[in-house]
Write a protein that holds these residues in place. Structure first.
Motif, mmCIF file in Angstrom:
data_model
loop_
_atom_site.group_PDB
_atom_site.id
_atom_site.type_symbol
_atom_site.label_atom_id
_atom_site.label_comp_id
_atom_site.label_asym_id
_atom_site.label_seq_id
_atom_site.Cartn_x
_atom_site.Cartn_y
_atom_site.Cartn_z
ATOM 1 N N ILE A 1 -8.773 -2.772 3.429
ATOM 2 C CA ILE A 1 -8.102 -3.202 4.660
ATOM 3 C C ILE A 1 -7.287 -2.067 5.278
ATOM 4 C CG2 ILE A 1 -6.055 -4.098 3.440
ATOM 5 C CD1 ILE A 1 -5.956 -6.372 5.491
ATOM 6 N N ILE A 2 -6.779 -1.186 4.418
ATOM 7 C CA ILE A 2 -6.000 -0.030 4.859
ATOM 8 C C ILE A 2 -6.637 1.221 4.257
ATOM 9 C CG2 ILE A 2 -3.713 1.046 4.897
ATOM 10 C CD1 ILE A 2 -3.679 -1.600 6.298
ATOM 11 N N GLY A 3 -6.590 2.338 4.991
ATOM 12 C CA GLY A 3 -7.265 3.552 4.542
ATOM 13 C C GLY A 3 -8.692 3.590 5.072
ATOM 14 N N PHE A 4 -9.433 4.643 4.727
ATOM 15 C CA PHE A 4 -10.802 4.820 5.204
ATOM 16 C C PHE A 4 -11.772 4.789 4.018
ATOM 17 C CE2 PHE A 4 -9.041 7.800 8.735
ATOM 18 C CZ PHE A 4 -8.636 6.697 9.475
ATOM 19 N N ASP B 1 -9.494 11.352 -1.562
ATOM 20 C CA ASP B 1 -10.256 10.132 -1.850
ATOM 21 C C ASP B 1 -9.814 9.503 -3.177
ATOM 22 O OD1 ASP B 1 -12.221 8.169 -1.592
ATOM 23 O OD2 ASP B 1 -13.813 9.417 -2.410
ATOM 24 N N ASN B 2 -10.525 8.466 -3.567
ATOM 25 C CA ASN B 2 -10.473 7.906 -4.917
ATOM 26 C C ASN B 2 -9.333 6.917 -5.143
ATOM 27 O OD1 ASN B 2 -11.845 7.736 -7.377
ATOM 28 N ND2 ASN B 2 -10.415 9.118 -8.369
ATOM 29 N N TYR B 3 -8.872 6.258 -4.096
ATOM 30 C CA TYR B 3 -7.907 5.175 -4.266
ATOM 31 C C TYR B 3 -8.663 3.853 -4.406
ATOM 32 C CZ TYR B 3 -4.346 8.453 -2.598
ATOM 33 O OH TYR B 3 -3.505 9.531 -2.456
ATOM 34 N N CYS B 4 -8.275 3.069 -5.393
ATOM 35 C CA CYS B 4 -8.852 1.739 -5.577
ATOM 36 C C CYS B 4 -7.716 0.785 -5.926
ATOM 37 C CB CYS B 4 -9.897 1.754 -6.692
ATOM 38 S SG CYS B 4 -10.635 0.140 -7.018
ATOM 39 N N ARG C 1 0.854 -1.189 0.000
ATOM 40 C CA ARG C 1 0.000 0.000 0.000
ATOM 41 C C ARG C 1 0.888 1.237 0.000
ATOM 42 N NH1 ARG C 1 -3.410 -2.882 -1.378
ATOM 43 N NH2 ARG C 1 -5.535 -3.148 -0.616
ATOM 44 N N PRO C 2 0.373 2.384 -0.492
ATOM 45 C CA PRO C 2 1.178 3.614 -0.490
ATOM 46 C C PRO C 2 1.572 4.036 0.917
ATOM 47 C CG PRO C 2 -0.770 3.832 -1.888
ATOM 48 C CD PRO C 2 -0.943 2.560 -1.120
ATOM 49 N N ARG C 3 2.522 4.934 0.974
ATOM 50 C CA ARG C 3 2.981 5.475 2.261
ATOM 51 C C ARG C 3 1.839 6.199 2.978
ATOM 52 N NH1 ARG C 3 8.451 5.143 2.676
ATOM 53 N NH2 ARG C 3 9.680 5.121 0.760
ATOM 54 N N ARG C 4 1.958 6.214 4.303
ATOM 55 C CA ARG C 4 1.018 6.944 5.165
ATOM 56 C C ARG C 4 -0.432 6.577 4.887
ATOM 57 N NH1 ARG C 4 4.022 10.361 8.173
ATOM 58 N NH2 ARG C 4 6.043 10.898 7.286
ATOM 59 N N PHE C 5 -0.673 5.291 4.854
ATOM 60 C CA PHE C 5 -2.027 4.802 4.621
ATOM 61 C C PHE C 5 -2.573 4.041 5.825
ATOM 62 C CE2 PHE C 5 -3.522 5.747 0.424
ATOM 63 C CZ PHE C 5 -4.806 5.237 0.372
ATOM 64 N N GLY C 6 -1.758 3.857 6.869
ATOM 65 C CA GLY C 6 -2.224 3.167 8.058
ATOM 66 C C GLY C 6 -1.700 1.745 8.216
ATOM 67 N N PHE D 1 -10.216 6.665 1.075
ATOM 68 C CA PHE D 1 -9.525 7.884 1.475
ATOM 69 C C PHE D 1 -8.160 7.505 2.056
ATOM 70 C CE2 PHE D 1 -13.794 9.432 1.320
ATOM 71 C CZ PHE D 1 -13.755 10.822 1.264
ATOM 72 N N ASN D 2 -7.153 8.325 1.805
ATOM 73 C CA ASN D 2 -5.883 8.176 2.507
ATOM 74 C C ASN D 2 -6.109 8.559 3.968
ATOM 75 O OD1 ASN D 2 -3.371 9.366 3.747
ATOM 76 N ND2 ASN D 2 -2.475 8.572 1.864
ATOM 77 N N SER D 3 -5.821 7.649 4.885
ATOM 78 C CA SER D 3 -6.155 7.875 6.295
ATOM 79 C C SER D 3 -5.328 8.999 6.912
ATOM 80 C CB SER D 3 -5.985 6.582 7.096
ATOM 81 O OG SER D 3 -4.717 6.009 6.874
ATOM 82 N N ASP D 4 -4.048 9.079 6.570
ATOM 83 C CA ASP D 4 -3.205 10.134 7.134
ATOM 84 C C ASP D 4 -3.714 11.508 6.723
ATOM 85 O OD1 ASP D 4 -0.254 10.893 8.246
ATOM 86 O OD2 ASP D 4 -0.713 12.105 6.489
ATOM 87 N N MET D 5 -4.035 11.671 5.447
ATOM 88 C CA MET D 5 -4.493 12.966 4.959
ATOM 89 C C MET D 5 -5.859 13.327 5.538
ATOM 90 S SD MET D 5 -3.085 13.232 1.020
ATOM 91 C CE MET D 5 -3.476 11.606 0.374
ATOM 92 N N THR D 6 -6.708 12.312 5.707
ATOM 93 C CA THR D 6 -8.020 12.546 6.305
ATOM 94 C C THR D 6 -7.883 13.053 7.732
ATOM 95 O OG1 THR D 6 -9.031 10.826 4.926
ATOM 96 C CG2 THR D 6 -10.215 11.459 6.923
ATOM 97 N N LEU D 7 -7.038 12.400 8.512
ATOM 98 C CA LEU D 7 -6.837 12.795 9.908
ATOM 99 C C LEU D 7 -6.155 14.161 10.005
ATOM 100 C CD1 LEU D 7 -5.786 9.359 11.449
ATOM 101 C CD2 LEU D 7 -7.966 10.543 11.740
#
Length: 581
Positions: free
Chosen positions: A247-250, A286-289, A42-47, A300-306
């Motif tokens: 599984i990772i992200g929101f 948003d918009n990661y698949c 998964r990309p960086r900073r995704f949880g 959603f990228n969780s780090d950016m959301t938080l």
């Protein structure tokens, strides 16, 4: 009120200190139905680190007495599996290994040996004192130490090991980007320490009574795993399985539930709705698949959301910078990993195509060595793994990859401008260009922006050989406009309705006094085009501009600005028409 766990990946702390937690524990059941040795990209900073911390707390024997405290309210606490708190958990986080070439070997050895020594001390009551007769506490070679540990565990009746490796490729990616492939190869091939270590990881899973019963590895690309194990043949790559897309992200539902919680706690301004906040965040985060079979489920990228919500809760308004500086730093590292061809080679052209056209098609490679990462198809796959592209659809059986959001687009614009400059193709004074865009935004002086850009195209002769079509001119414009402030660019390809090339949406959240918004249509004619050809292009541009001007999104987001419709017609590199409809 629960605090937001922005920047925190310590699962027990989040649960015990009453932070808000997005429950991902249901995936434990699903993982147990998979083969025992798993690999997730998964990309960086995704949880990813928080997820591994949850697995450690769930499976480790030393957390057994805290099961109810940590998991009682979560899904898995209500539906525990038989394996909970039944393993000795050995967890590595390779982001703690130095990536400086002169220190990397020593740092890798010291870190791995320290982790294994602490593991033995923690579980000595289960391993028995005889462990120290087999494992030398002063051992400095992690390959030897792991070999001794797995031999001891495999022939005793102590609990088995659950091995967790977080960011397995962190320091090797940095070596690759900072020192090049030759130095990277020294560390990952032949008799290198890293390869030897992973060979022992593999050996720990394969013999009768294997010491390592389960394994979960995370990273941001498959490159290192391919290099150190000759292909990831010790486990199952679940990265693109549809059941693990979220599984990772929101998910959007998880983001809505979080915002609703803080709304109910009166922590948000009374006049702000959940829908409004979600709509603010979606274009940016948003918009990661990650699976072509989960196209309706965007993450959603969780780090950016938080990051956004943390700022919003404190200030009661959107953050001044929509992109977390930590994200910018990480993307900067990734840009250096994707080596820019000094002659603006085919892979830089791939970036330009993505910026101008919005998408590419590729069969995503599940593994490839570093020496082949610049092969065009592998390069496209690498952009997907890094989170710079995301699956948008499927065309004739092949995944369609596109830019997921504005945060990533900003990074790609930066990448492209760097590529132009490093290849000595094109270089624009961004400071002067930005000041012209400000005059465009506040005073309506739009023509000077495009005339300046056109003069630079004419002046810098190296750029001309690349201007062989409308997409290239558009790519240049988008890249440079995207690095200025005042507007959020929405290229036409996002709407797919036959509109004009791009809408310069005023950034009224941060600059509410902007007076003008713009829709721009770029047309390109060959050097020998006739006057009739030019007239036809101009007419077509006018039709597209009018159609886009009536779009609901434009009407909703232009606010009180005056909307101007601009036609640009290039003949070769010369701007022959720049007029307002």
């Amino acid at each position: 009120m629960k605090a937001l766990p922005y920047g925190i990946s310590d699962f027990p702390r989040i649960r015990c200190e009453d932070y808000y937690y997005v429950d991902k524990s249901r995936f434990i059941e699903m993982l147990e139905r998979q083969p025992p040795y798993l690999f997730l990209i998964r990309p960086r900073r995704f949880g990813k680190s928080l997820f591994l911390a949850m697995l450690e707390a769930y499976y480790s024997i030393d957390y057994a007495g805290r099961f109810e405290e940590l998991f009682g309210e979560l899904y898995i606490g209500q539906h525990p599996t038989k394996r909970h708190n039944s393993y000795m958990v050995l967890r590595f986080n390779f982001s703690e290994v130095s990536s400086k070439l002169e220190f990397v070997d020593r740092s890798f050895c010291e870190y791995c040996c320290m982790v294994m020594k602490n593991f033995i001390l923690k579980y000595e009551h289960l391993l028995g004192s005889g462990i120290w007769e087999v494992v030398n506490p002063d051992e400095t070679n992690p390959e030897q130490m792991l070999a001794a540990l797995k031999e001891y565990v495999s022939r005793t009746d102590c609990p088995r090991i659950y091995l967790l490796i977080d960011e397995y490729d962190n320091f090797t990616n940095t070596i690759l980007s900072s020192y090049g492939q030759e130095r990277y190869r020294e560390k990952t091939h032949g008799e290198g320490l890293i390869r030897g270590f992973f060979n022992n990881v593999k050996a720990s899973t394969s013999n009768a009574g294997a010491a390592v019963e389960r394994l979960f590895i995370t990273g941001v690309s498959p490159i290192t795993m391919d290099d150190v194990t000759s292909g990831f043949n010790i486990g199952t790559n679940i990265s693109m399985l549809p059941q693990f897309n979220d599984i990772i992200g929101f998910s959007e539902d998880e983001v809505r539930e979080m915002i609703t919680y803080y709304k109910d706690e009166n922590a948000l301004p009374a006049d702000v709705t959940v829908d409004e906040l979600v709509e603010l965040m979606k274009p940016w985060y948003d918009n990661y698949c990650f699976s072509e079979d989960s196209l309706e489920e965007r993450m959603f990228n969780s780090d950016m959301t938080l990051y956004f919500l943390n700022n919003y809760l404190q200030l009661g308004k959107v953050p001044k910078m929509m992109v977390d500086n930590n994200i910018r730093t990480d993307y900067s590292k990734l840009r250096h990993l994707i080596q820019i061809d000094k002659t603006f080679g085919v892979n830089a052209s791939v970036i330009q195509q993505i910026v101008a056209e919005g998408s590419i098609t590729v069969q995503i490679a599940t593994s490839f060595p570093a020496e082949k990462m610049t092969d065009t198809e592998n390069f496209k796959s690498l952009l997907f793994y890094f989170g710079m592209l995301s699956i948008q659809g499927v065309y004739r059986g092949t995944p369609v990859l596109g830019i997921p959001n504005l945060t990533v687009r900003e990074q790609l614009y930066t990448y492209l401008v760097e590529a132009y400059s490093k290849a000595s193709i094109f270089n624009v004074d961004i400071s002067h260009f930005s000041s012209l865009v400000m005059e465009m935004a506040y005073d309506g002086k739009w023509e000077s922006v495009f005339r300046f850009f056109a003069r630079e195209l004419e002046r810098q002769s190296a750029i001309r050989e690349f201007i062989d079509g409308e997409a290239h001119v558009k790519g240049f414009l988008l890249a440079y406009l995207g690095l200025t402030q005042g507007y959020v660019l929405f290229p036409e390809h996002e709407s797919s309705k036959g509109y004009a090339d791009f809408y310069m949406m005023p950034d009224l959240l941060h600059q509410p006094d902007i007076a003008y918004s713009y829709i721009v249509e770029v047309k390109y004619a060959k050097r020998d085009a006739s006057e009739e050809d030019i007239a036809s292009l101009k007419k077509e541009a006018a039709e597209q501009l009018v159609r886009y001007a009536a779009d609901e999104k434009v009407l909703r987001t232009k606010g009180g600005t005056k909307l101007e419709l601009i036609t640009l017609v290039f003949k070769g590199w010369e701007l022959i028409i720049a007029e307002k409809l």
